[in-house]
Design a protein around this motif. Sequence first.
Motif, short mmCIF file in Angstrom:
data_model
loop_
_atom_site.label_atom_id
_atom_site.label_comp_id
_atom_site.label_asym_id
_atom_site.label_seq_id
_atom_site.Cartn_x
_atom_site.Cartn_y
_atom_site.Cartn_z
N PRO A 54 1.94 -2.25 -22.88
CA PRO A 54 1.98 -3.70 -22.67
C PRO A 54 1.00 -4.15 -21.59
O PRO A 54 0.99 -3.60 -20.49
N THR A 55 0.17 -5.12 -21.96
CA THR A 55 -0.89 -5.52 -21.02
C THR A 55 -0.35 -6.20 -19.76
O THR A 55 -1.02 -6.22 -18.74
N ALA A 56 0.86 -6.72 -19.85
CA ALA A 56 1.44 -7.35 -18.65
C ALA A 56 1.61 -6.32 -17.54
O ALA A 56 1.71 -6.68 -16.35
N GLY A 57 1.59 -5.05 -17.89
CA GLY A 57 1.74 -3.98 -16.91
C GLY A 57 0.62 -3.99 -15.89
O GLY A 57 0.73 -3.37 -14.82
N ILE A 58 -0.45 -4.72 -16.18
CA ILE A 58 -1.57 -4.81 -15.26
C ILE A 58 -1.12 -5.39 -13.91
O ILE A 58 -1.70 -5.09 -12.86
N ALA A 59 -0.05 -6.18 -13.96
CA ALA A 59 0.49 -6.76 -12.72
C ALA A 59 0.87 -5.67 -11.72
O ALA A 59 0.86 -5.90 -10.52
N LEU A 60 1.22 -4.49 -12.23
CA LEU A 60 1.63 -3.41 -11.34
C LEU A 60 0.49 -2.95 -10.42
O LEU A 60 0.74 -2.52 -9.31
N VAL A 61 -0.73 -3.00 -10.93
CA VAL A 61 -1.85 -2.43 -10.15
C VAL A 61 -2.75 -3.47 -9.49
O VAL A 61 -3.66 -3.14 -8.74
N LEU A 62 -2.47 -4.76 -9.79
CA LEU A 62 -3.35 -5.82 -9.28
C LEU A 62 -3.46 -5.88 -7.76
O LEU A 62 -4.55 -6.08 -7.21
N GLY A 63 -2.34 -5.68 -7.09
CA GLY A 63 -2.30 -5.87 -5.63
C GLY A 63 -3.24 -4.96 -4.87
O GLY A 63 -3.74 -5.32 -3.81
N VAL A 64 -3.50 -3.76 -5.41
CA VAL A 64 -4.37 -2.84 -4.66
C VAL A 64 -5.74 -2.70 -5.32
O VAL A 64 -6.53 -1.84 -4.95
N LEU A 85 0.84 -1.21 0.00
CA LEU A 85 0.00 0.00 0.00
C LEU A 85 0.87 1.25 0.00
O LEU A 85 0.57 2.24 -0.68
N GLY A 86 1.97 1.19 0.75
CA GLY A 86 2.88 2.33 0.82
C GLY A 86 3.48 2.60 -0.55
O GLY A 86 3.51 3.75 -1.02
N ALA A 87 3.91 1.54 -1.22
CA ALA A 87 4.57 1.70 -2.51
C ALA A 87 3.62 2.23 -3.57
O ALA A 87 3.98 3.05 -4.41
N LEU A 88 2.38 1.74 -3.53
CA LEU A 88 1.41 2.18 -4.54
C LEU A 88 0.50 3.27 -3.98
O LEU A 88 -0.53 3.59 -4.55
N GLY A 89 0.92 3.81 -2.82
CA GLY A 89 0.08 4.79 -2.13
C GLY A 89 -0.24 6.01 -2.99
O GLY A 89 -1.36 6.50 -2.99
N PHE A 90 0.76 6.49 -3.73
CA PHE A 90 0.56 7.71 -4.52
C PHE A 90 -0.45 7.44 -5.64
O PHE A 90 -1.34 8.25 -5.91
#
Length: 435
Positions: free
Chosen positions: A385-395, A235-240
């Motif tokens: 690139p659709t694999a980039g979705i992995a970046l936002v999945l966690g939150v 959450l901290g990392a993707l907080g912004f």
Amino acid sequence: MKKVSLHWQILIGMGLGVIYGLVSATAGWSQFTSNWVAPFGDIFLNLLKVIAVPLIVGSIITGVASLSDIRKLSRIGGKTLVIYIGTTAFAITIGLLMVNILQPGKAVPHVLQQQLQTTYQADAVSGMDQAEEAKSRGPLQIFVDIIPTNIVGAAGDNRNMLKVVVFSLLFGLALVMTPQKQAKPLIDVFASLTTVVIKIVQMIMIMAPIGVFGLIAKTINEVASDDIGAAVKLLGALGFYCFVVIGGLVFHAVITYPLLLKVFTSISILNFFHAISPAQLLAFSTSSSGATLPVTMEVCQKRVGVSKEVSSFVLPLGATINMDGTALYQAVAAVFIAQAIGMSLDIGAQLQILLTAVFASIGAAAVPGAGLIILVIILEAVGVPTAGIALVLGVDRILDMCRTAVNVTGDATVATVVASMENGLNPPDSNGEEI
Ligand code: ASP
């Protein structure tokens, strides 16, 4: 003794759910929570889902049939569609402006990017599989898809609600065109069906605090499991990024909607938000505008004073096609992913996002996580690139809760605006009936 109002009951359930969820994650009770607490949330959610289809069928058919005037129906329908699409496009513009000005993607450290990609790769691939089919469709496929080939089949899956809406509209229209004598028995049956379903909603809402408690505890349990430290780090990392999405959603909810209400209705903004708060809280807890629909209809009719004529048509349609929160989120997420991987999107690409997100949000099912799956279509459209979705999945789950609350607020706002334009808005004296 005065009855505690529904939104307080839900808020208390939510608060206790958060406390319990955090304690459970810290104490390592995840197994106990999923065996003994989460099922109460699932029972509540299933109850809401099971009445969604009968409610849509009953209310749209009765609503359309009661208009008894095709011209009035097309006028209300036209206004509703224009406002739905206009507010969605505006929401996307807010999202695009915020993500371009604040640039949250540039704040993601390279190491973390790679870590997230590896952690969520498997999930991202399964999400992409689901979107694969949608991607390869032609531009008119969306219109083909909304026409059911088998009504029983369509009614068998809540993801197909739009098909059920279309069939019910057709059925209602045919009833208007049928001579009174033959139409009346069927109209009476559907009117009676709607009344009975509303009774069931009232019965289900008795367990709302426990259901919401279970749902919130389950969500925290899924996100944090037994390692709350890892969840906090993510959450901290993707907080912004979360801040930009939530900031945009809050802006849309507290500026755009109140402005619309101010211009087109005489309703008090505070009373409006107080009246619809049970639906907003439920949308937040369930992450599903479809499951929230029965309550959205109840509060709009009884607490806001939207006529049955308008609400029974505008709200089921809105739950399936009007998703401002989802559209705003998709725009921010697409640009965020591009920024994080160092891709710049020119004005043409941003316009393409705007257009695609309008259609993508219409096509997204009113169920948890639908917005994320459809995000793949937008990424494809602008070549990210659709694999980039992995970046936002966690939150995603947390953002899903927030965007669903905005989706439902948008539906209620438009229903109120359209009702006011059609002289169908009669706010009750105080805050309306309790449901
Ligand atoms: N969960 C959202 C809704 O039901 C859709 C989404 O954005 O995933 O409205």
